[in-house]
Design an enzyme around this catalytic site. Sequence first.
Site, PDB file in Angstrom:
ATOM      1  N   ALA A 200      -5.460 -39.956-119.957  1.00 17.63           N
ATOM      2  CA  ALA A 200      -4.283 -40.726-119.530  1.00 17.63           C
ATOM      3  C   ALA A 200      -4.420 -42.222-119.801  1.00 17.63           C
ATOM      4  O   ALA A 200      -3.483 -42.857-120.316  1.00 17.63           O
ATOM      5  CB  ALA A 200      -4.046 -40.482-118.042  1.00 17.63           C
ATOM      6  N   LYS A 251     -10.661 -25.559-121.243  1.00 13.82           N
ATOM      7  CA  LYS A 251     -11.584 -26.628-121.668  1.00 13.82           C
ATOM      8  C   LYS A 251     -12.121 -27.405-120.459  1.00 13.82           C
ATOM      9  O   LYS A 251     -13.173 -28.038-120.554  1.00 13.82           O
ATOM     10  CB  LYS A 251     -10.943 -27.543-122.720  1.00 13.82           C
ATOM     11  CG  LYS A 251      -9.715 -28.325-122.278  1.00 13.82           C
ATOM     12  CD  LYS A 251     -10.024 -29.623-121.592  1.00 13.82           C
ATOM     13  CE  LYS A 251      -8.797 -30.170-120.907  1.00 13.82           C
ATOM     14  NZ  LYS A 251      -9.046 -31.317-120.057  1.00 13.82           N
TER      15      LYS A 251
HETATM   16  N1  LIG Z   1      -5.559 -37.521-116.121  1.00 12.44           N
HETATM   17  C1  LIG Z   1      -5.628 -37.135-117.379  1.00 12.44           C
HETATM   18  O1  LIG Z   1      -6.209 -37.834-118.233  1.00 12.44           O
HETATM   19  C2  LIG Z   1      -4.978 -35.871-117.803  1.00 12.44           C
HETATM   20  C3  LIG Z   1      -4.595 -34.906-116.890  1.00 12.44           C
HETATM   21  N2  LIG Z   1      -4.018 -33.748-117.317  1.00 12.44           N
HETATM   22  C4  LIG Z   1      -3.598 -32.701-116.375  1.00 12.44           C
HETATM   23  O2  LIG Z   1      -2.382 -33.128-115.767  1.00 12.44           O
HETATM   24  C5  LIG Z   1      -2.289 -32.621-114.429  1.00 12.44           C
HETATM   25  C6  LIG Z   1      -1.985 -33.757-113.483  1.00 12.44           C
HETATM   26  O3  LIG Z   1      -3.021 -34.707-113.589  1.00 12.44           O
HETATM   27  P1  LIG Z   1      -2.822 -36.226-113.151  1.00 12.44           P
HETATM   28  O4  LIG Z   1      -1.421 -36.676-113.376  1.00 12.44           O
HETATM   29  O5  LIG Z   1      -3.893 -36.993-113.843  1.00 12.44           O
HETATM   30  O6  LIG Z   1      -3.049 -36.179-111.563  1.00 12.44           O
HETATM   31  P2  LIG Z   1      -4.245 -36.816-110.721  1.00 12.44           P
HETATM   32  O7  LIG Z   1      -5.497 -36.101-111.034  1.00 12.44           O
HETATM   33  O8  LIG Z   1      -4.241 -38.301-110.921  1.00 12.44           O
HETATM   34  O9  LIG Z   1      -3.886 -36.452-109.212  1.00 12.44           O
HETATM   35  C7  LIG Z   1      -3.018 -37.234-108.449  1.00 12.44           C
HETATM   36  C8  LIG Z   1      -1.737 -36.469-108.227  1.00 12.44           C
HETATM   37  O10 LIG Z   1      -1.969 -35.412-107.300  1.00 12.44           O
HETATM   38  C9  LIG Z   1      -0.918 -35.399-106.377  1.00 12.44           C
HETATM   39  N3  LIG Z   1      -1.354 -34.794-105.131  1.00 12.44           N
HETATM   40  C10 LIG Z   1      -2.488 -35.063-104.447  1.00 12.44           C
HETATM   41  N4  LIG Z   1      -2.509 -34.308-103.324  1.00 12.44           N
HETATM   42  C11 LIG Z   1      -1.353 -33.569-103.343  1.00 12.44           C
HETATM   43  C12 LIG Z   1      -0.788 -32.597-102.471  1.00 12.44           C
HETATM   44  N5  LIG Z   1      -1.419 -32.207-101.365  1.00 12.44           N
HETATM   45  N6  LIG Z   1       0.394 -32.045-102.809  1.00 12.44           N
HETATM   46  C13 LIG Z   1       1.039 -32.398-103.942  1.00 12.44           C
HETATM   47  N7  LIG Z   1       0.548 -33.313-104.798  1.00 12.44           N
HETATM   48  C14 LIG Z   1      -0.631 -33.880-104.494  1.00 12.44           C
HETATM   49  C15 LIG Z   1      -0.583 -36.874-106.210  1.00 12.44           C
HETATM   50  O11 LIG Z   1       0.680 -37.045-105.644  1.00 12.44           O
HETATM   51  C16 LIG Z   1      -0.613 -37.313-107.649  1.00 12.44           C
HETATM   52  O12 LIG Z   1       0.603 -36.950-108.271  1.00 12.44           O
HETATM   53  C17 LIG Z   1      -3.620 -31.912-114.163  1.00 12.44           C
HETATM   54  O13 LIG Z   1      -3.432 -30.532-114.378  1.00 12.44           O
HETATM   55  C18 LIG Z   1      -4.561 -32.465-115.227  1.00 12.44           C
HETATM   56  O14 LIG Z   1      -5.561 -31.526-115.608  1.00 12.44           O
HETATM   57  C19 LIG Z   1      -3.747 -33.529-118.626  1.00 12.44           C
HETATM   58  C20 LIG Z   1      -4.066 -34.461-119.568  1.00 12.44           C
HETATM   59  C21 LIG Z   1      -4.723 -35.690-119.231  1.00 12.44           C
HETATM   60  O1  LIG Z   2      -7.121 -33.098-119.966  1.00 11.58           O
HETATM   61  C1  LIG Z   2      -7.603 -34.185-120.147  1.00 11.58           C
HETATM   62  C2  LIG Z   2      -7.547 -34.890-121.433  1.00 11.58           C
HETATM   63  O2  LIG Z   2      -6.738 -34.227-122.354  1.00 11.58           O
HETATM   64  C3  LIG Z   2      -8.311 -34.884-119.048  1.00 11.58           C
HETATM   65  O3  LIG Z   2      -9.392 -34.124-118.630  1.00 11.58           O
HETATM   66  P1  LIG Z   2     -10.121 -34.521-117.275  1.00 11.58           P
HETATM   67  O4  LIG Z   2      -9.302 -33.971-116.143  1.00 11.58           O
HETATM   68  O5  LIG Z   2     -11.488 -33.919-117.370  1.00 11.58           O
HETATM   69  O6  LIG Z   2     -10.172 -36.028-117.268  1.00 11.58           O
END
Ligand SMILES: NC(=O)C1=CN([C@@H]2O[C@H](COP(=O)(O)OP(=O)(O)OC[C@H]3O[C@@H](n4cnc5c(N)ncnc54)[C@H](O)[C@@H]3O)[C@@H](O)[C@H]2O)C=CC1
Ligand SMILES: O=C(CO)COP(=O)(O)O
Length: 437
Positions: A200, A251
């Site tokens: 991200a 992954k």
């Molecule tokens: N962070 C990254 O670099 C990447 C993440 N992802 C995927 O995207 C998805 C979301 O990841 P992120 O946006 O990074 O989230 P994050 O890992 O930053 O988690 C925070 C989020 O979780 C929510 N949250 C926390 N407790 C909660 C609860 N009890 N009920 C509902 N929501 C709650 C928060 O409101 C916030 O939206 C995940 O599946 C992750 O694997 C995919 C690509 C990159």
């Molecule tokens: O899915 C991701 C990058 O594409 C991020 O992975 P992590 O949740 O391990 O940071």
Amino acid sequence: MVGDGITDLEAVQVSGGADLFIGYGGVVARPAVAEQAEWYTCDYSSLVSALSCYKVAVIGSGAWACAATRMIAQNTVGQGETASEFADEVRIWARSQHEAINETGENPVHFPGISLGPNVRAVASVEEAVADADLLVFCMPHQYVQRVCKQLLGKVKPGAKAISLTKGMRVTREGPQLISQMVRRSLGIDCCVLMGANIAEDVGAEQVSEAVIGYSDLESGEVFAKLFERPYFRVSLLPDPMGAELCGTLKNIVALGAGMVDGLDLGPNSKAVIIRQGLKEMRGFAKALFPSAVRDDTFLESCGVGDLVATCIGGRNRRVAEEWTRAALSGSPRSWSDLETDLLKGQKLQGVSTSNEVQEVLAARKWEQRFPLFTTINRIVNGHLPPSSVLDYKEGSRAPLVEEEEPLVLPRRNGGVAHWLQPLAAVAAATGFGNWE
Ligand SMILES: NC(=O)C1=CN([C@@H]2O[C@H](COP(=O)(O)OP(=O)(O)OC[C@H]3O[C@@H](n4cnc5c(N)ncnc54)[C@H](O)[C@@H]3O)[C@@H](O)[C@H]2O)C=CC1
Ligand SMILES: O=C(CO)COP(=O)(O)O
């Protein structure tokens, strides 16, 4: 209400009247109407297309949700005024950060220092976020999606399209369920997926990245490709949504293995062992679940080898697993949830619960030895094997699972009784990972 007279303006009433007045100057143009109307137009076709343009809602406000919202907002800004494909405003559901986002333009907890865009509006209620939205972008940690889908039953606009950016899956009594399947089944709408090597913070800094949109319905895939594509974010369309989503999900388990290698202070050769075997098991698992749908080529795309490499080098799962391994080896083991809180500061670790979910499937189908790396990582994560077993995955997958109190005989290479594994198993068992909300 659409009209051209002053009295038409008065039709807007708080109770019992029109919600909104659109001034029309195509026949008679009245300056007072133009001045007071919330929306004024002289051109019927631009009015019709503006009314029919897609309204976008992002469900989630974590790090990736914020980076995705920023890209979407860059693509939609100003479009509403030129009556183009997307409405200008992007709504984001932010449970606790909505006020901060609306005041400062950024999410200070999950994505500090990066402005989301002037056309982003945060709301506290998920129902309000989706109210009249045509395009729903699901991006939240996987364990919360089901609860949100239940909350949204009957609240989504008929004909809306969804896309899931979430990496993870659920195991039900009927078997594994992907997040896109959950959205499709519970809300009755089409759901694409966007998967790729997309850390991200790097996307937020506009570093060149790529992703695939896995689709079943090409028209939906094309709409979402336009919504996300940026000069720094290259999107391709892939007719294998299940393969792409399973890549993104699996992954995260392999990245835990890569973090263990780093925690053991081993170099790139050993990490390559984990990445290679991990990719092989990712493909094997996806094809075993959906033999006729999943394509081999998918694993060579950004969602496959691309995301695997990026996450094994720079992801959160890798980082937390490295620290977990170091703590375990130091004799002062720490739990996954403790490290998640400490290192990720509110962001969520997906790999540990995914490992437990996938292992449920492997155990139910007696596939443990077909997937020795996944199995070994799961046994390490839960304290039944030491982290050093990660490279001995063939032996690790054969090791019998032992009760926590029993002394554990390590795989051959290490020999002896793992006296330190007992506290580790207790710490691992206390994580609570794998609990769905
Ligand atoms: N962070 C990254 O670099 C990447 C993440 N992802 C995927 O995207 C998805 C979301 O990841 P992120 O946006 O990074 O989230 P994050 O890992 O930053 O988690 C925070 C989020 O979780 C929510 N949250 C926390 N407790 C909660 C609860 N009890 N009920 C509902 N929501 C709650 C928060 O409101 C916030 O939206 C995940 O599946 C992750 O694997 C995919 C690509 C990159
Ligand atoms: O899915 C991701 C990058 O594409 C991020 O992975 P992590 O949740 O391990 O940071």
